[in-house]
Scaffold this motif. Structure first.
Motif, PDB file in Angstrom:
ATOM      1  N   LYS A  14       0.825  -1.205   0.000  1.00 46.20           N
ATOM      2  CA  LYS A  14       0.000   0.000   0.000  1.00 46.20           C
ATOM      3  C   LYS A  14       0.861   1.258   0.000  1.00 46.20           C
ATOM      4  CE  LYS A  14      -3.775   2.273   2.516  1.00 46.20           C
ATOM      5  NZ  LYS A  14      -4.674   2.199   3.701  1.00 46.20           N
ATOM      6  N   ILE A  15       1.913   1.243   0.798  1.00 47.14           N
ATOM      7  CA  ILE A  15       2.813   2.399   0.845  1.00 47.14           C
ATOM      8  C   ILE A  15       3.490   2.606  -0.507  1.00 47.14           C
ATOM      9  CG2 ILE A  15       4.929   3.328   1.866  1.00 47.14           C
ATOM     10  CD1 ILE A  15       4.164   1.833   4.441  1.00 47.14           C
ATOM     11  N   LEU A  16       3.948   1.526  -1.126  1.00 46.99           N
ATOM     12  CA  LEU A  16       4.610   1.632  -2.428  1.00 46.99           C
ATOM     13  C   LEU A  16       3.661   2.189  -3.478  1.00 46.99           C
ATOM     14  CD1 LEU A  16       6.625  -1.716  -2.471  1.00 46.99           C
ATOM     15  CD2 LEU A  16       7.509   0.590  -2.096  1.00 46.99           C
ATOM     16  N   GLY A  17       2.426   1.733  -3.475  1.00 43.84           N
ATOM     17  CA  GLY A  17       1.446   2.254  -4.414  1.00 43.84           C
ATOM     18  C   GLY A  17       1.182   3.727  -4.180  1.00 43.84           C
ATOM     19  N   GLU A  18       1.088   4.120  -2.927  1.00 43.23           N
ATOM     20  CA  GLU A  18       0.871   5.531  -2.606  1.00 43.23           C
ATOM     21  C   GLU A  18       2.048   6.377  -3.070  1.00 43.23           C
ATOM     22  OE1 GLU A  18      -0.123   8.405   1.275  1.00 43.23           O
ATOM     23  OE2 GLU A  18       0.068   6.225   1.516  1.00 43.23           O
ATOM     24  N   MET A  19       3.254   5.872  -2.861  1.00 45.37           N
ATOM     25  CA  MET A  19       4.449   6.601  -3.314  1.00 45.37           C
ATOM     26  C   MET A  19       4.449   6.803  -4.820  1.00 45.37           C
ATOM     27  SD  MET A  19       7.534   4.915  -1.056  1.00 45.37           S
ATOM     28  CE  MET A  19       8.791   5.758  -2.043  1.00 45.37           C
ATOM     29  N   ALA A  53       9.542  11.238   0.643  1.00 47.39           N
ATOM     30  CA  ALA A  53      10.716  10.812   1.397  1.00 47.39           C
ATOM     31  C   ALA A  53      10.312  10.121   2.702  1.00 47.39           C
ATOM     32  CB  ALA A  53      11.617  12.011   1.681  1.00 47.39           C
ATOM     33  N   ALA A  54       9.283  10.656   3.356  1.00 49.81           N
ATOM     34  CA  ALA A  54       8.823  10.050   4.608  1.00 49.81           C
ATOM     35  C   ALA A  54       8.246   8.664   4.366  1.00 49.81           C
ATOM     36  CB  ALA A  54       7.780  10.955   5.267  1.00 49.81           C
ATOM     37  N   LEU A  55       7.468   8.525   3.296  1.00 45.23           N
ATOM     38  CA  LEU A  55       6.909   7.219   2.962  1.00 45.23           C
ATOM     39  C   LEU A  55       8.011   6.229   2.580  1.00 45.23           C
ATOM     40  CD1 LEU A  55       3.741   8.249   0.918  1.00 45.23           C
ATOM     41  CD2 LEU A  55       3.766   7.056   3.116  1.00 45.23           C
TER      42      LEU A  55
END
Length: 226
Positions: A14-19, A53-55
């Motif tokens: 999910k984080i990768l997709g958001e990034m 960067a935070a993600l």
């Protein structure tokens, strides 16, 4: 343990997709700021890169925690390692959009681009944004066939990048060295953004199938110039 692993992998995906979504949005606004000499858009890209960067940091922490606490093997290990590599590619996509915005800001209130190359960069921006959206799509769907098609979609970017050099080398170029340097750098930023999106696709193929598409098939060289 298995339930915990699956939950953590889903959170990482999910984080990768958001990034990837944020990187594509950043490149879209960076391109508009470049073409329109829009300082507010450039500033928004520069300011909001901190979110990417935070993600990226959060995703790396999750991935390394999975390695340390879950001790994955075989396919699970492949998923975690691929995730770590994808973090780096998507983070770099965001950084390349940031570089575009910084050039637009540096040249404000003037336009960074001579009018005769605006069309090139409008199209390169469109392709980059589409590839960013496709990278986000395959990170969510994990569809290897769709992931492989990113390379085909990148060919148009490579063509535009090559054509830019014919414009720069034309004896009628009258915009000086500084403009030529800006155009060269910007063309490289867009080309690299696309290459990293394609590399995300390659990693998704590896994650799903266990086979990394060969360089002969994809002709991607990420070793030279980030």
């Amino acid at each position: 343990m298995r339930v915990a692993y699956n939950e953590q992998m889903n959170a990482l995906s999910k984080i990768l997709g958001e990034m990837a979504g944020l990187a594509g949005s950043a490149m879209e606004r960076a391109t508009q700021s470049l073409l329109q000499a829009d300082l507010s858009l450039a500033e928004s890209v520069i300011t909001e890169y901190d979110q990417i960067a935070a993600l990226s940091h959060q995703a790396e922490e999750r991935a390394f925690a999975l390695l340390a606490l879950q001790a994955p093997v075989a396919g699970d290990l492949r998923s975690v390692v691929s995730g770590i590599q994808i973090v780096a590619d998507v983070d770099r996509m965001g950084a390349l959009a940031l570089h575009v915005a910084k050039i637009a800001r540096r040249r404000h209130p003037n336009h960074a681009l001579p009018e005769e190359v605006n069309g090139y960069f409008a199209e390169m921006g469109r392709i980059a944004v589409a590839l960013g959206a496709a990278a986000q799509e395959v990170l969510i769907s994990r569809d290897p066939e769709r992931a492989l098609r990113l390379r085909e979609e990148d060919e148009a970017m490579d063509d535009l990048h090559r054509h830019l050099f014919t414009v720069l080398m034309d004896r009628n170029w009258s915009h000086g060295v500084a403009a030529a340097v800006d155009v060269t750098l910007l063309g490289r930023f867009y080309e690299r953004f696309a290459d990293h999106a394609v590399e995300v696709g390659r990693r998704v193929v590896f994650l799903v199938t266990g086979t990394l598409p060969s360089d002969e098939d994809h002709e991607i060289d990420l070793a030279h110039g980030r």
